[in-house]
Design an enzyme around this catalytic site. Sequence first.
Site, mmCIF file in Angstrom:
data_model
loop_
_atom_site.group_PDB
_atom_site.id
_atom_site.type_symbol
_atom_site.label_atom_id
_atom_site.label_comp_id
_atom_site.label_asym_id
_atom_site.label_seq_id
_atom_site.Cartn_x
_atom_site.Cartn_y
_atom_site.Cartn_z
ATOM 1 N N CYS A 22 0.803 -1.112 0.087
ATOM 2 C CA CYS A 22 0.086 -0.136 -0.063
ATOM 3 C C CYS A 22 0.876 1.276 -0.103
ATOM 4 C CB CYS A 22 -0.819 0.180 1.309
ATOM 5 S SG CYS A 22 -1.635 -1.551 1.449
ATOM 6 N N ARG A 27 1.859 2.047 -5.940
ATOM 7 C CA ARG A 27 2.139 0.734 -5.192
ATOM 8 C C ARG A 27 1.056 0.018 -4.880
ATOM 9 N NH1 ARG A 27 6.304 1.416 -1.808
ATOM 10 N NH2 ARG A 27 5.534 0.198 -0.172
ATOM 11 N N TRP A 79 -3.526 -2.036 -1.547
ATOM 12 C CA TRP A 79 -3.657 -3.244 -2.172
ATOM 13 C C TRP A 79 -4.026 -4.306 -1.319
ATOM 14 C CZ3 TRP A 79 -1.580 -8.180 -2.864
ATOM 15 C CH2 TRP A 79 -1.771 -8.597 -4.230
ATOM 16 N N ASN A 128 0.199 -0.199 6.310
ATOM 17 C CA ASN A 128 0.637 -0.975 5.121
ATOM 18 C C ASN A 128 1.400 -2.260 5.717
ATOM 19 O OD1 ASN A 128 2.150 -2.091 2.830
ATOM 20 N ND2 ASN A 128 3.710 -0.461 2.885
ATOM 21 N N GLY A 129 1.118 -3.389 5.480
ATOM 22 C CA GLY A 129 1.548 -4.524 6.085
ATOM 23 C C GLY A 129 0.724 -5.752 6.264
ATOM 24 N N GLU A 183 12.056 -12.952 -19.028
ATOM 25 C CA GLU A 183 11.591 -11.811 -18.795
ATOM 26 C C GLU A 183 10.471 -11.155 -19.879
ATOM 27 O OE1 GLU A 183 11.397 -7.860 -17.176
ATOM 28 O OE2 GLU A 183 11.593 -9.942 -16.334
ATOM 29 N N LYS A 234 6.787 -9.950 -18.852
ATOM 30 C CA LYS A 234 6.424 -8.376 -19.256
ATOM 31 C C LYS A 234 4.999 -8.593 -19.929
ATOM 32 C CE LYS A 234 8.413 -6.281 -17.017
ATOM 33 N NZ LYS A 234 9.016 -6.887 -16.327
ATOM 34 N N GLU A 292 2.325 -9.339 -17.595
ATOM 35 C CA GLU A 292 2.012 -8.330 -16.654
ATOM 36 C C GLU A 292 0.942 -7.376 -17.214
ATOM 37 O OE1 GLU A 292 4.820 -7.094 -13.418
ATOM 38 O OE2 GLU A 292 6.128 -7.588 -15.306
ATOM 39 N N HIS A 298 10.458 -31.516 -25.427
ATOM 40 C CA HIS A 298 10.111 -32.552 -24.156
ATOM 41 C C HIS A 298 8.900 -32.165 -23.752
ATOM 42 C CE1 HIS A 298 14.257 -33.531 -24.500
ATOM 43 N NE2 HIS A 298 14.793 -32.269 -24.344
ATOM 44 N N LYS A 312 3.777 -2.246 -7.283
ATOM 45 C CA LYS A 312 4.981 -2.112 -7.826
ATOM 46 C C LYS A 312 6.116 -2.868 -6.652
ATOM 47 C CE LYS A 312 8.632 -0.642 -10.023
ATOM 48 N NZ LYS A 312 8.936 -1.161 -11.296
HETATM 49 C C1 AGP Z 1 8.357 -6.927 -12.753
HETATM 50 O O1 AGP Z 1 7.886 -6.254 -13.514
HETATM 51 C C2 AGP Z 1 7.290 -6.973 -11.454
HETATM 52 N N1 AGP Z 1 7.029 -5.743 -10.821
HETATM 53 C C3 AGP Z 1 7.892 -7.959 -10.374
HETATM 54 O O2 AGP Z 1 7.901 -9.242 -10.782
HETATM 55 C C4 AGP Z 1 8.961 -7.490 -9.545
HETATM 56 O O3 AGP Z 1 10.177 -7.645 -10.201
HETATM 57 C C5 AGP Z 1 9.111 -8.283 -8.199
HETATM 58 O O4 AGP Z 1 8.131 -7.926 -7.620
HETATM 59 C C6 AGP Z 1 10.342 -7.893 -7.342
HETATM 60 O O5 AGP Z 1 10.385 -6.555 -7.343
HETATM 61 P P1 AGP Z 1 11.777 -5.921 -6.518
HETATM 62 O O6 AGP Z 1 12.763 -5.960 -7.790
HETATM 63 O O7 AGP Z 1 11.375 -4.453 -6.039
HETATM 64 O O8 AGP Z 1 12.309 -6.706 -5.475
#
Ligand code: AGP
Length: 612
Positions: A2, A27, A74, A100-101, A485, A489, A492, A508, A607
Amino acid sequence: MCGIVGYTGPRAAYPIVLKGLKRLEYRGYDSSGVALLHNHHINVYKKKGKVAELEEATIGQDVQAHIGIGHTRWATHGEPSDRNAHPHQSQSGELAMIHNGIIENYTQIKKELESKGYHFKSDTDTEVLLNFIEDIKINNNCTLEEALRIALKRVVGAYCILLISKDEPDTIIAARKGSPLVIGIGKGEHFLASDASPIIEYTKEVVYVNDYEIAIVKPDELILKNLGNEKQTPFITKLDMELAAIEKGGYDHFMLKEIHEQPNTIHDCLRGRLLPQSLQIMMGGIENNMDAFINANRIMIVACGTSWHAGLVAEYLIEEFCRIPVEVEYASEFRYRNPVIHKGDVIIAISQSGETADTLVALESAKEKGAFIFGVVNAVGSSIARLSHAGAYTHSGPEIGVASTKAFTGQLAVLMMMALKIGYAKGTLPKDRYVQLMHDLESIPEKIKEILADTSNIERIAEKYKDAADFLFLGRGYNFPVALEGALKLKEISYIHAEGYPAAEMKHGPIALVDENLPVVFVATKDSYYEKIVSNVQEIKARKGKVIAVATVGDEVIPGMADDVMFVPDADEAIAPLLSVVPLQLLSYYVGLYKGLDVDKPRNLAKSVTVE
Ligand code: AGP
């Protein structure tokens, strides 16, 4: 996950808190709210949805106040809704709090409070903690600060909380453990937030609050204490970022801006470190701990998501250039697998935000077992940076888009410099190769500019395949993590199901998925695996798969076989991931854009994942 904001001072609090929430919306953005304290009365406004909906709902309401707290959520406990949105008010209405937590033992505490007649308006752990604090304050007839200290000794979990009380008209009481908190020091005013982005336009003087610390914040006073009620001296840091760094700078989205920033961010990352002319790589964190690396029996890399993919590239780099065995660990599994860690084992922790809970708790337990922690982090002053014994910042600047792009290439650049420096010092990397790779790395910013100069072909490919139901991403060697990666992307940003695989792994099993409706993206730049990848492309074409290839400029073979091609300049295979990932970042951006999706704030994501 959050975003938290607070203000106490002479200015109107509401506009400052609201603007701060908009800055932190990356966030978490499923609901938001503010609590404003004025004339010993607390007005709470909260709403499901984005901050803009809260702003809309608050028009015409009484928002007068010089002290306020705000939250963008969140959800973890309690579905996104108005009643589960923060701030929460205590049963008496005297207190309001944002959090937050996660409070892991909240059900137990809730039962105790319900047996005392407490009723709850929401399903959140936060409201339970708040009433627990109020209950202690009433029964112990103590101050709010004392009640908070007692309560925090009982709770299990992660928290950053801001608390206000009708009886303390200008005071915000804050506490943190595991979730980030920064306090901005102004003239006769203080700003509180989960990170510096809501604070930077008001002051560059900040204090990063440590775990188990409580802050008592008034307009002209900041007191820090530990849970033992001992005063702590606030360590003031000067922020080295500009407001412009967290604005869109004329781009439609932060993600596109951050993709186009990579020539500069990689240049910033290499600057003052990569010195090919003097055959040096200046990295103090490595230099001061070279023995730990050179004598390491193995290196474990711990990370999540995109950072984990950077760790996979580092595995190839360190094993090839330093001849040290590397294990790349998903932090969440590593934490609970009770891994075998020997004193002196080297752990490289990779994190953009430096606040990812899975990575943080994994490092805490590894550190207790005597491991040496080296952090590769972007967010300056973040928890993982402060927990590490040594480290290197990626200097990618604030990354606002939820999908990590420039931080990934920043991580790769740091990990490449680390592998070259350790390999050369260890004598496992010959001088000529060391020099050649340094020059290759130095040429990357200009080569990325070439890719970004004209993205119309990538936009055309995105338009062509935006309605595909599935995608496969394939690569070999250094390009395998890049394929992973690329798949992440696309998942996401476009919500299209996508999987990354080592290209040879296809036969396989996964090759059963291939037909004329399946786009298969090959990361097929010129490298030592080239011949092999050519035959893998043929295997897919033989089954009518649609091949989209990332190929090296000047290559005629792969382009001759593929349905669509995204070219990148040539580079050594160990450095090429810095180039081959860029078209994949753009492909996912444009597919998401053409599907009309919120590319900066994809659904269900945040994020920085600050809860386990
Ligand atoms: C990547 O696009 C994502 N936002 C997510 O997988 C991110 O890489 C992951 O949460 C790790 O975050 P960090 O690098 O801030 O630890």
